[in-house]
Design a protein around this motif. Structure first.
Motif, PDB file in Angstrom:
ATOM      1  N   TYR A  39      57.571 -29.659 109.143  1.00  0.00           N
ATOM      2  CA  TYR A  39      58.344 -30.252 108.055  1.00  0.00           C
ATOM      3  C   TYR A  39      58.216 -29.479 106.744  1.00  0.00           C
ATOM      4  N   ARG A  40      57.126 -28.713 106.569  1.00  0.00           N
ATOM      5  CA  ARG A  40      57.022 -27.853 105.382  1.00  0.00           C
ATOM      6  C   ARG A  40      58.069 -26.742 105.445  1.00  0.00           C
ATOM      7  N   TYR A  41      58.319 -26.249 106.642  1.00  0.00           N
ATOM      8  CA  TYR A  41      59.301 -25.170 106.808  1.00  0.00           C
ATOM      9  C   TYR A  41      60.719 -25.710 106.899  1.00  0.00           C
ATOM     10  N   TYR A  42      60.900 -26.785 107.651  1.00  0.00           N
ATOM     11  CA  TYR A  42      62.219 -27.352 107.906  1.00  0.00           C
ATOM     12  C   TYR A  42      62.115 -28.861 107.738  1.00  0.00           C
ATOM     13  N   PRO A  43      62.553 -29.391 106.583  1.00  0.00           N
ATOM     14  CA  PRO A  43      62.325 -30.803 106.263  1.00  0.00           C
ATOM     15  C   PRO A  43      63.044 -31.795 107.175  1.00  0.00           C
ATOM     16  N   ASP A  44      64.061 -31.332 107.913  1.00  0.00           N
ATOM     17  CA  ASP A  44      64.746 -32.231 108.837  1.00  0.00           C
ATOM     18  C   ASP A  44      65.453 -31.402 109.907  1.00  0.00           C
ATOM     19  N   ALA A  61      68.161 -28.972 108.657  1.00  0.00           N
ATOM     20  CA  ALA A  61      67.639 -27.719 108.083  1.00  0.00           C
ATOM     21  C   ALA A  61      67.202 -26.769 109.194  1.00  0.00           C
TER      22      ALA A  61
END
Length: 187
Positions: A49-54, A57
């Motif tokens: 989730y730090r890299y891709y919040p959802d 994304a």
């Protein structure tokens, strides 16, 4: 800070997540969730989730990566140095390989930036099709843009056949190139 090998750790982690996501989403389809992607990538969900919040994304990042992969494969194919028929076969193999890896993007109807698609993928294809028209290889009643759409349709069909297990990668690529070339050939 660069890690071993000169690649920043952030970039390696993001790349590993995208590799795992492409695999997990292609294998499990829409039932794959972010937890499945994190597990496949060997990272915690918090890291994911730090890299891709959802999911959106993540799919957008996969789309950008697929486009870059397609552009690189087309650049490596030497399309401008190959006879038109061989260039079409190279295009189909290159784009089928990318599409097979990122099939989830087709299923979820995720589209890349149209300007980038035009510049990185459509322009090289259109150049090959224009050569085929100029040399008289292709029928003259269909402009390059129509031929491009028809070639795209053959590629999508090949990907569906691969995904459904009806044809293998090489067989589907060869069939798509053959059907396109035979239908586009001047009579």
């Amino acid at each position: 800070m660069p890690a071993a090998g000169g690649v920043p750790r952030h970039d390696r982690t993001a790349a590993a997540i995208l590799d795992a996501a492409a695999h997990a989403l292609s294998e499990h389809g829409q039932s794959a969730n972010m937890a499945d992607v994190a597990a496949a990538a060997g990272v915690s969900r918090a890291t994911l989730y730090r890299y891709y919040p959802d999911r959106e994304a993540l799919l957008d990042a996969l789309s950008s990566r697929a486009l870059a992969d397609a552009a690189a494969r087309l650049a490596d194919a030497g399309l401008d140095r190959a006879p038109v028929e061989e260039a079409i076969e190279r295009i189909v193999r290159a784009l089928t390989a990318v599409g097979d890896r990122y099939a989830v993007l087709l299923r979820e109807q995720i589209e890349a930036d149209p300007d980038e698609v035009e510049r990185l993928v459509a322009e090289p294809l259109r150049a090959v099709l224009a050569r085929g028209l100029e040399t008289g290889l292709f029928r003259q009643d269909l402009p390059a843009d129509v031929l491009l759409e028809l070639l795209g349709g053959a590629l999508v069909a090949a990907l569906k056949l691969i995904e459904r297990g009806r044809l293998g990668f090489e067989e589907a690529s060869a069939a798509a190139a053959s059907v396109f070339l035979d239908g586009a050939r001047a009579r």
